[in-house]
Design an enzyme around this catalytic site. Structure first.
Site, PDB file in Angstrom:
ATOM      1  N   CYS A 138      26.162  35.067  52.415  1.00 31.54           N
ATOM      2  CA  CYS A 138      26.987  35.785  53.402  1.00 31.54           C
ATOM      3  C   CYS A 138      26.144  36.583  54.393  1.00 31.54           C
ATOM      4  O   CYS A 138      26.622  36.939  55.467  1.00 31.54           O
ATOM      5  CB  CYS A 138      27.991  36.691  52.706  1.00 31.54           C
ATOM      6  SG  CYS A 138      29.162  35.768  51.704  1.00 31.54           S
ATOM      7  N   HIS A 143      30.391  41.577  58.481  1.00 34.09           N
ATOM      8  CA  HIS A 143      30.755  40.397  57.689  1.00 34.09           C
ATOM      9  C   HIS A 143      32.177  40.616  57.195  1.00 34.09           C
ATOM     10  O   HIS A 143      32.520  41.700  56.721  1.00 34.09           O
ATOM     11  CB  HIS A 143      29.785  40.240  56.518  1.00 34.09           C
ATOM     12  CG  HIS A 143      30.232  39.224  55.521  1.00 34.09           C
ATOM     13  ND1 HIS A 143      30.667  37.972  55.896  1.00 34.09           N
ATOM     14  CD2 HIS A 143      30.329  39.276  54.164  1.00 34.09           C
ATOM     15  CE1 HIS A 143      31.007  37.297  54.810  1.00 34.09           C
ATOM     16  NE2 HIS A 143      30.815  38.058  53.753  1.00 34.09           N
ATOM     17  N   ASN A 191      37.062  35.041  53.980  1.00 36.63           N
ATOM     18  CA  ASN A 191      35.604  35.193  53.954  1.00 36.63           C
ATOM     19  C   ASN A 191      34.971  33.828  54.247  1.00 36.63           C
ATOM     20  O   ASN A 191      35.036  32.925  53.410  1.00 36.63           O
ATOM     21  CB  ASN A 191      35.177  35.723  52.586  1.00 36.63           C
ATOM     22  CG  ASN A 191      33.681  35.967  52.490  1.00 36.63           C
ATOM     23  OD1 ASN A 191      32.908  35.517  53.336  1.00 36.63           O
ATOM     24  ND2 ASN A 191      33.264  36.660  51.444  1.00 36.63           N
TER      25      ASN A 191
HETATM   26  O1  UT7 Z   1      31.017  37.904  50.943  1.00 35.86           O
HETATM   27  C1  UT7 Z   1      30.267  38.052  49.795  1.00 35.86           C
HETATM   28  C2  UT7 Z   1      30.515  39.334  49.176  1.00 35.86           C
HETATM   29  N1  UT7 Z   1      31.759  39.328  48.446  1.00 35.86           N
HETATM   30  C3  UT7 Z   1      32.523  40.379  48.544  1.00 35.86           C
HETATM   31  O2  UT7 Z   1      32.236  41.275  49.294  1.00 35.86           O
HETATM   32  C4  UT7 Z   1      33.710  40.492  47.622  1.00 35.86           C
HETATM   33  C5  UT7 Z   1      33.674  41.830  46.960  1.00 35.86           C
HETATM   34  N2  UT7 Z   1      34.780  42.078  46.058  1.00 35.86           N
HETATM   35  C6  UT7 Z   1      36.062  42.166  46.439  1.00 35.86           C
HETATM   36  O3  UT7 Z   1      36.403  41.926  47.584  1.00 35.86           O
HETATM   37  C7  UT7 Z   1      37.066  42.646  45.425  1.00 35.86           C
HETATM   38  O4  UT7 Z   1      36.406  43.074  44.271  1.00 35.86           O
HETATM   39  C8  UT7 Z   1      38.133  41.587  45.045  1.00 35.86           C
HETATM   40  C9  UT7 Z   1      39.072  41.343  46.218  1.00 35.86           C
HETATM   41  C10 UT7 Z   1      37.437  40.301  44.652  1.00 35.86           C
HETATM   42  C11 UT7 Z   1      38.985  42.093  43.884  1.00 35.86           C
HETATM   43  O5  UT7 Z   1      39.518  43.356  44.162  1.00 35.86           O
HETATM   44  P1  UT7 Z   1      39.419  44.521  43.055  1.00 35.86           P
HETATM   45  O6  UT7 Z   1      40.170  45.669  43.561  1.00 35.86           O
HETATM   46  O7  UT7 Z   1      37.965  44.722  42.780  1.00 35.86           O
HETATM   47  O8  UT7 Z   1      40.200  43.881  41.858  1.00 35.86           O
HETATM   48  P2  UT7 Z   1      39.678  43.582  40.390  1.00 35.86           P
HETATM   49  O9  UT7 Z   1      38.656  42.529  40.385  1.00 35.86           O
HETATM   50  O10 UT7 Z   1      39.360  44.878  39.750  1.00 35.86           O
HETATM   51  O11 UT7 Z   1      40.983  43.014  39.739  1.00 35.86           O
HETATM   52  C12 UT7 Z   1      42.085  43.838  39.524  1.00 35.86           C
HETATM   53  C13 UT7 Z   1      43.132  43.041  38.792  1.00 35.86           C
HETATM   54  C14 UT7 Z   1      42.605  42.327  37.554  1.00 35.86           C
HETATM   55  O12 UT7 Z   1      43.596  42.408  36.567  1.00 35.86           O
HETATM   56  P3  UT7 Z   1      43.415  43.405  35.315  1.00 35.86           P
HETATM   57  O13 UT7 Z   1      42.142  42.943  34.632  1.00 35.86           O
HETATM   58  O14 UT7 Z   1      43.303  44.776  35.924  1.00 35.86           O
HETATM   59  O15 UT7 Z   1      44.658  43.179  34.542  1.00 35.86           O
HETATM   60  C15 UT7 Z   1      42.482  40.891  38.020  1.00 35.86           C
HETATM   61  O16 UT7 Z   1      42.663  39.967  36.961  1.00 35.86           O
HETATM   62  O17 UT7 Z   1      43.653  42.033  39.657  1.00 35.86           O
HETATM   63  C16 UT7 Z   1      43.620  40.774  38.989  1.00 35.86           C
HETATM   64  N3  UT7 Z   1      43.423  39.730  39.963  1.00 35.86           N
HETATM   65  C17 UT7 Z   1      44.444  39.161  40.640  1.00 35.86           C
HETATM   66  N4  UT7 Z   1      45.767  39.353  40.583  1.00 35.86           N
HETATM   67  C18 UT7 Z   1      46.532  38.626  41.404  1.00 35.86           C
HETATM   68  C19 UT7 Z   1      42.253  39.182  40.413  1.00 35.86           C
HETATM   69  N5  UT7 Z   1      42.517  38.258  41.342  1.00 35.86           N
HETATM   70  C20 UT7 Z   1      43.858  38.222  41.513  1.00 35.86           C
HETATM   71  C21 UT7 Z   1      44.724  37.475  42.334  1.00 35.86           C
HETATM   72  N6  UT7 Z   1      46.046  37.732  42.245  1.00 35.86           N
HETATM   73  N7  UT7 Z   1      44.274  36.563  43.222  1.00 35.86           N
END
Ligand code: UT7
Length: 323
Positions: free
Chosen positions: A114, A250, A280
């Site tokens: 990225c 980005h 992304n």
């Molecule tokens: O470009 C390269 C660099 N990449 C990035 O910059 C990405 C960086 N990370 C992010 O953008 C975020 O961490 C995400 C968007 C990937 C996730 O957001 P988050 O607020 O960090 O959520 P999380 O990973 O803590 O997940 C929260 C909950 C989890 O459930 P539990 O374990 O709390 O019950 C996940 O299983 O959301 C759940 N979850 C979803 N729920 C519905 C994860 N993906 C999904 C989904 N739909 N698509």
């Protein structure tokens, strides 16, 4: 007098197929509401079957050349930032070179995921400053849809396909921050974090593989490192955040974009945001945002732009330029 790499033209290409968040609701336990609120993404484009990264890159390159009023034959270097090459080799850049009918110059890919476009801009700048190149086509092009594990809701809803390109040209400046062109670059990587974001394929497996990400950890590093590198690049350029007309970040996650702007004390009115429409697109996201920002009438000649990006490696960095 100083040699500067000045933007002469910009362009982009997005595949026709637009995939709204609702499409994922039919195949995964997810919702439009979750995707919007956690990432800011509303839709993304996916390449058609058989449409390859080099096709997207070539279309973006043609758009940038037309905007610049430059013929492909006047380009002496092509750099493509990509982590989704059509083939392991040759480079996408040489494929673009052939598609544009170029028989001279040199072309190569840069792979910094990225952060790829920021790295590619820094390489183009170095080539121009050293006199090794005069007119460089810098392209970010990706087909990340090909790396998705469609059963992993934590990643497959986040990425999209697309390409953007800049034509950079050598020009003479006074050597001050009033010059047009690239004013400073700041690059970093730290391979200790290689397991936070990677693709589990390559020569090690004999398969293309799928993207794997520890989203929360990458998020934490992004918020910390992006403002830091942007500040470092501004310092090198002799500019302050108040002098920034546009952050062109980005486009990974609206919450990262907002947090970085806050840390830099730059208001969101001065940030080009396209993540809602593109998702992304990895190395393509910054040139896509530059091109769209230009079309929207946001970016004007003379504006100070700060780009910043982080991705797999981890690799991150920032480029400051006056458009
Ligand atoms: O470009 C390269 C660099 N990449 C990035 O910059 C990405 C960086 N990370 C992010 O953008 C975020 O961490 C995400 C968007 C990937 C996730 O957001 P988050 O607020 O960090 O959520 P999380 O990973 O803590 O997940 C929260 C909950 C989890 O459930 P539990 O374990 O709390 O019950 C996940 O299983 O959301 C759940 N979850 C979803 N729920 C519905 C994860 N993906 C999904 C989904 N739909 N698509």
């Amino acid at each position: 007098m100083t040699t500067r790499a000045v933007v002469r033209g910009v362009g982009h290409y997005l595949p026709d197929r637009v995939v709204p968040n609702s499409e994922f609701e039919t195949m995964l336990e997810t919702s439009d509401e979750w995707i919007r609120s956690r990432s800011g993404i509303e839709r993304r484009h996916f390449a058609a079957e058989g449409q390859l990264t080099s096709d997207l890159a070539t279309r973006a390159a043609r758009a940038a050349l037309a905007d610049a009023g430059v013929d492909a034959g006047e380009i002496d270097t092509i750099i493509v930032a990509t982590s989704t090459p059509d083939l392991t080799f040759p480079s996408v850049a040489t494929m673009v070179q052939a598609a544009l009918g170029m028989e001279r110059g040199f072309a190569f890919d840069v792979q910094a995921v990225c952060a790829g476009f920021v790295y590619a801009l820094a390489q183009a700048n170095a080539l121009i400053i050293s006199g090794a190149a005069t007119r460089v086509l810098v392209i970010g092009a990706e087909t990340f849809s090909r790396l998705m594990d469609w059963t992993d809701r934590g990643t497959c809803v986040l990425f999209g396909d697309g390409a953007g390109a800049l034509v950079l040209e050598a020009a003479t400046g006074a050597g001050t921050s009033d010059d047009r062109g690239i004013l400073a670059t700041d690059l970093h990587s730290d391979g200790r974090f290689k397991d936070l974001l990677y693709v589990d394929g390559g020569t090690a497996t004999g398969t293309t593989g799928h993207l794997r990400m520890q989203g929360k950890e990458v998020f934490r590093h992004a918020v910390e490192k992006l403002a830091e590198t942007a500040h470092a690049a501004l310092d090198k350029a002799g500019l302050t955040p108040e002098q920034v007309d546009w952050i062109v970040p980005h486009q990974a996650n609206l919450r990262i974009i907002t947090a970085t702007a806050q840390r830099m004390q730059v208001p969101m009115e001065n940030v080009v945001v396209t993540v809602q429409d593109h998702g992304n697109t990895s190395a393509a996201s910054i040139p896509l945002a530059m091109s769209v920002g230009r079309q929207r009438g946001q970016i004007k000649q003379g504006d100070v732009l700060v780009t910043e990006a982080i991705g797999g490696g981890l690799a991150w960095g920032s480029v400051v330029l006056r458009w």
